[in-house]
Structures are given as structure tokens and as C-alpha cells.
Design a protein around this motif. Structure first.
Motif, PDB file in Angstrom:
ATOM      1  N   GLU A 671       0.841  -1.178   0.007  1.00 18.71           N
ATOM      2  CA  GLU A 671       0.183  -0.027  -0.034  1.00 18.71           C
ATOM      3  C   GLU A 671       0.788   1.332   0.206  1.00 18.71           C
ATOM      4  O   GLU A 671       0.466   2.259  -0.494  1.00 18.71           O
ATOM      5  N   GLN A 672       2.130   1.311   0.585  1.00 16.78           N
ATOM      6  CA  GLN A 672       2.904   2.380   0.744  1.00 16.78           C
ATOM      7  C   GLN A 672       3.510   2.588  -0.627  1.00 16.78           C
ATOM      8  O   GLN A 672       3.790   4.089  -0.705  1.00 16.78           O
ATOM      9  N   HIS A 673       3.545   1.988  -1.445  1.00 12.83           N
ATOM     10  CA  HIS A 673       4.135   2.238  -2.840  1.00 12.83           C
ATOM     11  C   HIS A 673       2.945   3.091  -3.694  1.00 12.83           C
ATOM     12  O   HIS A 673       3.322   3.705  -5.123  1.00 12.83           O
ATOM     13  N   SER A 674       1.705   3.287  -3.294  1.00 12.83           N
ATOM     14  CA  SER A 674       0.814   3.879  -4.037  1.00 12.83           C
ATOM     15  C   SER A 674       0.722   5.434  -3.573  1.00 12.83           C
ATOM     16  O   SER A 674       0.878   5.784  -2.702  1.00 12.83           O
ATOM     17  N   SER A 675       0.654   6.134  -4.851  1.00 10.22           N
ATOM     18  CA  SER A 675       0.494   7.613  -4.564  1.00 10.22           C
ATOM     19  C   SER A 675      -0.660   8.260  -3.987  1.00 10.22           C
ATOM     20  O   SER A 675      -0.850   9.335  -3.234  1.00 10.22           O
ATOM     21  N   ASP A 676      -1.649   7.268  -3.764  1.00  8.89           N
ATOM     22  CA  ASP A 676      -3.201   7.634  -2.937  1.00  8.89           C
ATOM     23  C   ASP A 676      -3.001   7.386  -1.505  1.00  8.89           C
ATOM     24  O   ASP A 676      -3.624   7.819  -0.685  1.00  8.89           O
ATOM     25  N   TRP A 677      -1.818   6.657  -1.022  1.00  4.29           N
ATOM     26  CA  TRP A 677      -1.675   6.115   0.198  1.00  4.29           C
ATOM     27  C   TRP A 677      -1.374   7.214   1.116  1.00  4.29           C
ATOM     28  O   TRP A 677      -0.303   8.076   0.728  1.00  4.29           O
ATOM     29  N   GLU A 678      -2.325   7.659   2.314  1.00  5.55           N
ATOM     30  CA  GLU A 678      -2.022   8.505   3.192  1.00  5.55           C
ATOM     31  C   GLU A 678      -1.948   8.164   4.478  1.00  5.55           C
ATOM     32  O   GLU A 678      -2.003   8.957   5.537  1.00  5.55           O
ATOM     33  N   GLY A 679      -1.723   6.981   4.760  1.00  2.00           N
ATOM     34  CA  GLY A 679      -1.272   6.450   6.210  1.00  2.00           C
ATOM     35  C   GLY A 679      -2.633   6.033   6.741  1.00  2.00           C
ATOM     36  O   GLY A 679      -3.895   5.934   6.163  1.00  2.00           O
ATOM     37  N   PRO A 680      -2.646   5.747   8.186  1.00  2.00           N
ATOM     38  CA  PRO A 680      -1.436   5.824   8.854  1.00  2.00           C
ATOM     39  C   PRO A 680      -0.876   4.560   8.883  1.00  2.00           C
ATOM     40  O   PRO A 680      -1.312   3.551   8.327  1.00  2.00           O
ATOM     41  N   HIS A 681       0.517   4.473   9.296  1.00  2.00           N
ATOM     42  CA  HIS A 681       1.488   3.332   9.254  1.00  2.00           C
ATOM     43  C   HIS A 681       0.901   2.459  10.343  1.00  2.00           C
ATOM     44  O   HIS A 681       0.930   2.898  11.539  1.00  2.00           O
ATOM     45  N   ARG A 682       0.576   1.151  10.034  1.00  2.00           N
ATOM     46  CA  ARG A 682       0.201   0.204  11.044  1.00  2.00           C
ATOM     47  C   ARG A 682       0.945  -0.738  11.383  1.00  2.00           C
ATOM     48  O   ARG A 682       2.001  -0.929  10.437  1.00  2.00           O
ATOM     49  N   TYR A 683       0.841  -1.623  12.547  1.00  2.00           N
ATOM     50  CA  TYR A 683       1.811  -2.615  12.673  1.00  2.00           C
ATOM     51  C   TYR A 683       1.872  -3.712  11.630  1.00  2.00           C
ATOM     52  O   TYR A 683       2.815  -4.383  11.573  1.00  2.00           O
ATOM     53  N   ARG A 684       0.615  -3.919  11.076  1.00  2.00           N
ATOM     54  CA  ARG A 684       0.613  -4.817  10.102  1.00  2.00           C
ATOM     55  C   ARG A 684       1.424  -4.441   8.832  1.00  2.00           C
ATOM     56  O   ARG A 684       1.960  -5.356   7.997  1.00  2.00           O
ATOM     57  N   HIS A 685       1.694  -3.264   8.616  1.00  2.00           N
ATOM     58  CA  HIS A 685       2.499  -2.896   7.597  1.00  2.00           C
ATOM     59  C   HIS A 685       4.062  -3.096   7.800  1.00  2.00           C
ATOM     60  O   HIS A 685       4.748  -3.846   7.178  1.00  2.00           O
ATOM     61  N   ASP A 686       4.429  -3.096   9.191  1.00  2.00           N
ATOM     62  CA  ASP A 686       5.826  -3.717   9.623  1.00  2.00           C
ATOM     63  C   ASP A 686       5.762  -5.029   9.285  1.00  2.00           C
ATOM     64  O   ASP A 686       6.774  -5.934   8.989  1.00  2.00           O
ATOM     65  N   MET A 687       4.598  -6.061   9.546  1.00  2.00           N
ATOM     66  CA  MET A 687       4.624  -7.393   9.493  1.00  2.00           C
ATOM     67  C   MET A 687       4.602  -7.706   8.055  1.00  2.00           C
ATOM     68  O   MET A 687       5.082  -8.829   7.755  1.00  2.00           O
ATOM     69  N   GLU A 688       4.117  -7.037   7.183  1.00  2.00           N
ATOM     70  CA  GLU A 688       4.020  -7.284   5.745  1.00  2.00           C
ATOM     71  C   GLU A 688       5.586  -7.125   5.159  1.00  2.00           C
ATOM     72  O   GLU A 688       5.863  -8.087   4.515  1.00  2.00           O
ATOM     73  N   SER A 689       6.213  -5.892   5.838  1.00  2.00           N
ATOM     74  CA  SER A 689       7.660  -5.828   5.396  1.00  2.00           C
ATOM     75  C   SER A 689       8.418  -7.192   6.139  1.00  2.00           C
ATOM     76  O   SER A 689       9.340  -7.387   5.289  1.00  2.00           O
ATOM     77  N   LEU A 690       8.173  -7.606   7.203  1.00  2.00           N
ATOM     78  CA  LEU A 690       8.956  -8.974   7.736  1.00  2.00           C
ATOM     79  C   LEU A 690       8.840  -9.933   6.632  1.00  2.00           C
ATOM     80  O   LEU A 690       9.670 -11.030   6.507  1.00  2.00           O
ATOM     81  N   PHE A 691       7.522 -10.087   6.157  1.00  2.00           N
ATOM     82  CA  PHE A 691       7.277 -11.185   5.135  1.00  2.00           C
ATOM     83  C   PHE A 691       8.255 -10.981   3.937  1.00  2.00           C
ATOM     84  O   PHE A 691       8.698 -11.881   3.398  1.00  2.00           O
ATOM     85  N   TYR A 692       8.154 -10.002   3.406  1.00  2.00           N
ATOM     86  CA  TYR A 692       9.311  -9.561   2.201  1.00  2.00           C
ATOM     87  C   TYR A 692      10.752  -9.723   2.518  1.00  2.00           C
ATOM     88  O   TYR A 692      11.585 -10.335   1.784  1.00  2.00           O
TER      89      TYR A 692
END
Length: 837
Positions: A671-692
Motif C-alpha cells: 500500500e505504501q507504494h501507492s501515490s494515493d496512500w495517506e497512512g497511517p502506518h499500522r503494525y501490519r505494514h511492518d509485518m508485511e515488510s517482515l514477510f518480504y
């Protein structure tokens, strides 16, 4: 015996350092611009360029936005083809040592692609204002006058320009270097020399700036036209203070031209408009033509759109696969990129620095450029064929000679005697060869015995100071805009420490230096909150957090360029501290030896992240391979979630993210790669990062320390994740998430991670499908469905799911820390068993 207390960073205010006796600088005089006469040069092309009243010495405010921390918008693939963002660049297209080290055939043009984001916005100021802000030089109040000898040096250079056939002409260099050094006045600080065509040592690419400047003591009686050419003497980036790039293209490499309309006269325009409406057509028609001049029968009907900035250049490119790695060096954009590459290497491969000054000289035209970690500012153009401009240029170079080391950008309290030691020219031979380098060769700067023993850094500590001796550089980010982080192994060097009684004795320490925004909460503040909460049954988490012994902030001086630019641009300029900390040295993932060890480290990270989010209520926001470290304690290895520089308090996540995103591009949530994304940053974003993180390690590496090039080339698309822009990554990650048939293909060493990756993928897929169904539910169901939990994707992608999946690996139970999770895990397993029945 010293007892280092964990406390919030101290701030030390250093006195202004850029003032000189001859500058007569006063901030309130910044806007006073005395009119300057136009060129009397017989060079028609240059004369035509300088006759434009909106171009001459930058009187026009045709300037671009200031590149602070980039706004929240996706960076296009064409802008960042082959560009990797690092946690220290804030999406400035800087690159990390890992990215470069993995490219065995790295060329200058490829490296310069990483600069495209940094160069997307370049500010241009009138010459006098540029000199005032970057050099603390009040041109009008400086009383310096050209001597007859200086006038002769200028004439010698102009004669060399007239006679030179190309930019490699020896007399061109000889006369320009003689002029630059003659302008030193009474200063004995630096001396200019010819570097081209010998590459500067200490970079992963072979860079050859034309003219460099080093401390005078380094040169002694050496030939300034052959300083780096001796077989046993080489210059490396740690020795260079500033540079001058020389061109001989009649000024075309400095200005932004439109298409050459006639055989002798150019037309200049900043915008893509029809020639019939172009301001330069009228000027051309009114201009006196040279004797014998004949117009072309077919004049161009349209000005060639030559971009003012790299951003325009980027936007004019097509598919990233179809564009060249970087602009052609025979264009103004290419020269900008070329010189920015030199500035990047001084900032990234030399000593820690705040800024760099440079100049581009093309025939008789000159432009100054200032680079720091928040901005790139060009001056408008001077014409050295004009006596008034000669005087301005002379004052600027004289001021540059007079600047103390801190004024040249070196950080305060850094003792680096090797920069003035002629023997250091021989150290370059000891640096790793470019082709054999496994990491940035600059890592070896402080490993050379003579340098190691003499290089020290003194910083504020409690009510006084403390000194450490610099050793090997463990990490440094590469780029211009951004935090410019450097991590160096150090030992205590305080002369008053009692042997074997120093509180740091026997500890493996690192000094972490960076230039974060002054608004950033210091890393130690977050760790202090964690330590307050890590009592009793929660003490286990301390094994998984960095141990910070002390922290400090050193602001810029009141008369520093940074303070000047802040006054000029206000909120558009991102003011930065020099922030430092002494921390416990940790080990990278590459030190792990088995897949089971890797699995335990990743499981540790999940548990640590949950605890920090739940109790101290801190959100990390930058999960990446480089921020997952290993601590070895009593023979056991623990996963450590490191680098909390971009963290925020959970209760401020809706407001403190400001206008920018955080993270390391290959590992960012889709979601963070989208120009439309305005947050907020949630802990699931960090968990998705760990997956990558797990996915990229398991598919691109044959073991934790060795990249599997054959496997990645033949079977995986993931290598492009390190080289492409946001839209490419958004589409690729979205495809993975919503493709139910997706299967990971780990290498043999990591084959047991297949189960983890597939189950985590399926959980994420279920969560986003549920989110999509909730968003698209029929109107008659709006009140029938309770609120959707966006933090966990309604429970599909939660900590519970991660722990349930990751507590076992290859039929072995991993260590689950803390009584709370042990109890919870038993309950989760019981529920899972019931569902299976």
C-alpha cells in the motif's frame, strides 16, 4: 571509574564557524543584489546566453522547490530505474552498500541512476545570494580587488580557453589550477590539483573529477598537475574537500539551451512553447548579426524542451526499460549528474561531512553548486570574460580557501591527522581494488594502522566530553539527500580513563553518526521507554533491542550554511542535527549458519515488535534486512530489532508521519507504494515488510552470506525489487498478495521456509480479500456488518497469526519468550486443534 547513565541526548552548541575577516557578512543583506554589467565577450553563444535579463546571474526567481524530505507521493519507475532507497535516504534514491556490493560489473553511469531522486529538485539562486548563504560571503561588502597578477591569471585562462581544442587540453587545466591557487590570498588551508584521469580511490565505481582540493600540507612540493599519478601515491575520497569539473563546450554544459536555431547564435528558453511566441525570437531579431552571417533557410519552428531540472528530464523519459542509465554526460543534465556523483562519493566514502562545495567551469561560464543532506543549490552563471564576474568569482574562491575545516563540511570534534599527512597518499594503495571489493572500499579507511591510531572523535558526554578512537566502518549509507548514516567500530580513547577500569572496557562498541531532522525523536528516547517497561517477566525483550550507552546532538552553528538556508527557505528546508550514539556492536544476518538460526531470529523479531508496540507503544516503521541484527550472548544468538531512527509513538501515528512515507523500498508494504496512500502506518505494514524480508532472503540467497546469482536470474523476478520504482513494486506485490496460487521458491538452504511463506501469504490474502469485501459491501448491509479492524485485517493478519505460524520451524519448536506469549500460544494451539477436529 566511569558510570555511563542512560539519558536523553545532550545538545552542544558550537560557535559559528564560517565567518572570515574579509567576508563582512550580515544575514539581513542577503537580498541586496547590485546590478552587474553584461558580458563584453566576443564569444557570441555565451554572449547570447548572458544577454537574457532573466538568466544573467540568476536574477530571476525561476527556481524549483526545495528538496526536503520528499513528499508523500510515489516515485515513478522511470525516475528510479535501478535505484534503491535505503532507510537513511527517505526515498532520496540513495543506495546502500549492499546494493552496490551485489553488482559485480558496476559502472559510473549505473551508479549515477541512484542519484536521480536526489537531483529531482535542484534550487537555483542568484550568484551573490548563493555566495552569501553557502560561503558566508557578502560580495558587495568584501573589499577585495583584483591584483595585476590575478588579472594576468584570468587572461592566461581565457587565452587557454580560446586556444584549447577540447577539455583535455593541458593548458586549460594548468591555467585554471594556477588561477584557483593564486586566489588563496593569505590562506594556507587548501590547494587545488589535477585529478583527472586517475580514479579517486575508496568508491565502488571509478570516478575521476577533473580538479580536486586537499589540505596544503598533503601536497608539499609535489607537481599539482601530476599529484595522483605516481605509481605509489593515490588520492582517496577521504582526502578531498571540494572539486571543480572542467568542460570546454562553449558553455553549453552549464546552461539550458533550446535548439540551435542558427549557425552562430543560440536561442534560450526554459519552457516548451512555439518559437513564434518565444521571447528569444524577438531578442534574436533585434540582435546585431556578425559580419558575413547568413540565416538558415529553414529555421526551427519550436524551441527544444530542455528541462530545468532532473525531474523534468525524468518525466520526459518513457518506459524505464527503454531509458539509458543516466543522462548523457554531454548534456547539462548529464553534467549535473556527473558532479552530483562526485559530491555523493565525498559525502559517502570520505569522512562524515555536513556539506560539499563545487564548481562547474565550461569555457568561460562558471556555476557553483552546494550539496548537503537536505538540499542541492546551484548558483546562476558567471562569465569569466567579464571583469565584474571575475571579481565575484575571485572573492568566492578566496573565501573558499579561507574556510576552516568545519566550514568545508567536516564535522566538529573529528580529529583526522591523516588528511594532512603526505604519507596518506600511499594508503590508497592499501585500499581494496575496485573489482575485488566485497563492500565499500572506504570501510578500510580507519583500518589502516596509521589512520586508525590517529583518528578520533570527541563528543559531549554528561557534563564534559568523551573521546573514542575510530576503527573499521561497518556501515554507511550512500547518497546526498538523507540521514547519511555511518556506523564505525570504536574503542574508548579518553586519556583520563584508568586502564581496565573504564566502564566501556571489554565492550564491543560502535559509534553511529547521522544527520536526522531536528524534529526526529532520538533513538535513545525510545529505548529508554522500553527499559522502563522491561521489568520482571518482560526483561526478556532487552536481549532483542539495541543497547545504547549514550546519545548526543550537535546542531549547526548560527552562521553555518545550514542555518543560512533555513532562514532563507524556512519550512521548505529540513534542518538537521549531527546525531550520534555509542551502542553495543551487533552482528548482521550473514553471520547466521543454519536455517533454524534464521527462523529463530525472525521469530524473535515478531515477538519483540509486538512487545514494543503493546507496552512502550512504539511503532518501528522500517523493517528491513539491514535492520534485523544478531546478538551473541553466552553462546546463544538472539534476533535484535535495530535502528529505531524512524520510529514513532503509536498514539502519534496519525499526525507525526507528516508528508512522507518511511521504510526501505524493497521491503515496504504494498500500500505504501501507492501515490494515493495517506497512512497511517499500522503494525501490519511492518509485518508485511517482515514477510518480504524473509521472502527475499530465502529466494535470492544460497545461504545467509552468499547471494545465489544463478537461481535469482533464472527463476525469480525479485532482484528487480531493488532496482525499480514504486509503481513496479506496488503491482508486483499486489499480484503476489491476491494470487491464491502463488508459491514461494526458496533456495535449497532455505527450503524449510516454504511452509512459513505460504501460510503467511495465505493469511495476508484472506485479510485483504476480507477488507475488499468490506469496502464493497452492498448498501443494505452497511449497518449489519460491524466495523472492520484495519490493524489486523479483521484478525486475518495479526500477531496471533504470526506466532501460531512461526513458533515451529521444520518440526522443531522455537523459543517463545515471556510468560504472556507462552500462555497465549497454548491457547492458540488449543483453538487450532479444535478447528481441525
Amino acid at each position: 571509574m566511569y558510570q555511563c547513565q542512560h539519558q536523553h541526548p545532550k545538545i552542544i552548541e558550537l560557535p559559528g564557524h564560517l565567518g572570515t575577516a574579509s567576508s563582512g557578512f550580515r544575514p539581513e543583506d542577503n537580498d541586496a543584489q547590485a546590478p552587474l554589467s553584461s558580458s563584453s565577450s566576443t564569444n557570441l553563444s555565451i554572449d547570447a546566453y548572458l544577454s537574457d535579463p532573466e538568466i544573467v546571474r540568476g536574477r530571476s526567481e525561476k527556481i524549483l522547490t526545495v528538496p526536503g524530505t520528499p513528499e508523500r507521493k510515489a516515485i515513478s519507475d522511470s525516475a528510479l530505474a535501478k535505484a534503491k532507497s535505503t532507510p537513511f535516504s527517505h526515498h532520496s534514491s540513495s543506495y546502500s552498500a549492499t546494493a552496490l556490493a551485489n553488482d559485480k560489473k558496476y559502472k559510473v553511469e549505473e551508479a549515477n541512476k541512484y542519484l536521480m531522486g536526489d537531483l529531482a529538485n535542484v534550487r537555483t539562486l542568484p550568484v551573490k545570494e548563493w555566495a552569501s548563504l553557502s560561503l558566508n560571503l557578502d560580495v558587495d561588502k568584501d573589499t577585495y580587488e583584483l591584483t595585476e597578477n590575478i588579472k594576468k591569471k584570468f587572461q592566461d585562462y581565457l587565452k587557454a580557453v580560446k586556444n584549447a581544442k577540447n577539455e583535455m587540453d593541458k593548458e586549460l587545466y594548468k591555467s585554471l589550477i594556477a588561477l584557483l591557487n593564486e586566489l588563496r590570498g593569505n590562506s594556507e588551508n587548501i590547494v587545488f590539483y589535477k585529478q583527472d584521469a586517475i580514479p579517486v580511490r575508496g568508491s565502488l565505481v571509478k570516478q575521476t573529477p577533473d580538479i580536486g582540493a586537499v589540505f596544503k600540507e598533503l601536497v608539499e612540493s609535489r607537481d599539482l598537475l601530476a599529484l595522483p599519478h605516481a605509481s605509489d601515491e593515490k588520492i582517496f575520497w577521504g582526502l578531498i574537500h571540494t572539486f571543480v569539473e572542467v568542460k570546454h563546450e562553449d558553455g553549453k554544459m552549464i546552461r539550458d539551451d533550446c535548439e540551435l536555431l542558427h549557425s552562430k547564435l543560440d536561442c534560450f528558453s526554459y519552457v516548451d512553447i512555439p518559437f513564434s511566441r518565444c521571447r528569444c525570437k524577438l531578442e534574436y531579431q533585434q540582435r546585431e548579426k556578425p559580419s558575413g552571417f547568413r540565416e538558415r533557410t529553414k529555421a526551427s519552428t519550436r524551441c527544444r524542451p530542455m528541462p530545468l531540472s532532473m525531474q523534468q528530464y525524468i518525466e520526459q523519459q518513457g518506459n524505464p526499460q527503454d531509458i539509458s542509465p543516466a543522462p548523457d554526460r554531454n548534456t547539462p543534465e548529464g553534467v549535473r549528474t556527473q558532479t552530483a556523483g562526485y559530491a555523493r562519493d565525498i559525502l559517502s566514502n570520505g569522512l562524515p561531512r555536513r556539506h560539499v562545495h563545487s564548481f562547474i567551469v565550461d569555457s568561460t561560464l562558471v556555476r557553483g553548486i552546494f550539496y548537503d543532506h537536505s538540499i542541492i543549490v546551484e548558483s546562476a552563471v558567471l562569465n569569466l570574460a567579464n571583469e565584474d564576474d571575475q571579481l565575484i568569482f575571485a572573492k568566492m574562491i578566496k573565501q573558499l580557501h579561507a574556510l576552516p575545516p568545519v566550514g568545508l563540511g567536516l564535522i566538529p570534534e573529528l580529529e583526522a591527522p591523516f588528511m594532512k599527512d603526505p604519507a596518506s597518499l600511499k594508503y590508497g594503495q592499501k585500499l581494496p581494488e575496485f573489482e575485488k571489493a566485497k563492500g565499500p572500499p572506504s570501510n578500510a579507511i580507519f583500518e589502516i594502522k596509521e589512520i586508525e591510531e590517529g583518528s578520533k572523535f570527541t563528543f559531549p558526554y554528561k557534563d564534559g566530553t568523551r573521546t573514542v578512537q575510530l576503527q573499521r566502518i561497518l556501515f554507511r549509507s550512500h547518497g546526498i539527500i538523507g540521514r547519511g548514516t555511518i556506523v564505525v567500530r570504536v574503542v574508548c580513547a579518553c586519556t583520563h580513563c584508568v586502564p581496565n577500569q573504564c566502564d566501556w572496557s571489554g565492550k564491543k562498541l560502535v559509534l553511529k553518526l547521522s544527520f536526522p531532522s531536528v524534529s526526529r525523536v532520538p533513538e535513545q528516547a525510545f529505548m529508554d521507554r522500553c527499559k522502563e517497561k522491561a521489568k520482571g517477566e518482560h526483561a526478556w525483550v532487552l536481549n532483542h533491542l539495541p543497547d545504547i550507552y549514550c546519545s548526543f546532538d550537535i546542531p549547526c552553528g548560527e552562521r553555518s550554511p545550514q542555518a543560512n538556508f533555513k532562514k532563507k527557505f524556512e519550512d521548505k528546508y529540513e534542518m538537521r542535527f549531527l546525531r550520534g550514539s555509542i551502542q553495543d556492536e551487533l552482528q548482521p544476518l550473514s553471520t547466521l549458519e543454519t536455517a533454524l538460526e534464521c527462523a529463530q531470529v525472525f521469530y524473535d523479531i515478531v515477538q519483540c515488535h509486538h512487545w514494543v508496540h503493546t507496552y512502550p507503544q512504539i511503532l518501528h516503521r522500517d523493517i528491513s534486512e539491514g535492520n534485523i541484527m544478531v546478538r551473541v550472548k553466552d553462546g546463544k544468538k538472539y534476533g535484535v530489532l535495530n535502528d529505531w531512527d524512524l520510529a514513532i509513538w503509536v498514539n502519534q501515528r496519525d499526525t507525526s508521519t507528516s508528508q512522507f512515507r518511511t521504510g526501505t523500498r524493497p521491503y515496504m508494504a504494498h500500500e505504501q507504494h501507492s501515490s494515493d496512500w495517506e497512512g497511517p502506518h499500522r503494525y501490519r505494514h511492518d509485518m508485511e515488510s517482515l514477510f518480504y524480508v524473509i521472502l527475499l532472503l530465502a529466494t535470492l540467497f544460497s545461504n545467509p552470506s552468499e547471494k545465489d546469482d544463478e537461481h535469482s536470474k533464472k527463476r525469480q523476478p525479485y532482484t528487480e525489487w531493488f532496482t525499480q520504482g514504486d509503481e513496479f513494486l506496488r503491482l508486483n506485490k499486489t499480484d503476489i498478495i491476491f494470487r491464491a496460487s502463488w508459491q514461494p521458491t526458496p533456495t535449497l538452504f532455505f527450503s524449510a521456509f516454504h511452509g512459513w511463506l505460504k501460510r503467511l501469504h495465505d493469511a495476508m490474502t484472506d485479510g485483504f480479500l476480507a477488507s475488499e469485501a468490506y469496502d464493497n459491501r452492498p448498501n443494505d448491509q452497511l449497518r449489519q456488518i460491524s466495523n472492520f479492524n484495519n490493524d489486523t485485517l479483521d484478525g486475518h493478519f495479526s500477531y496471533d497469526v504470526f506466532v501460531l505460524i512461526m513458533h515451529r520451524f521444520s518440526e522443531e519448536d522455537l523459543a517463545t519468550h515471556g510468560c504472556e506469549w507462552q500462555r497465549k500460544l497454548r491457547g492458540l494451539q488449543k483453538d487450532e486443534d479444535e478447528r481441525k477436529k
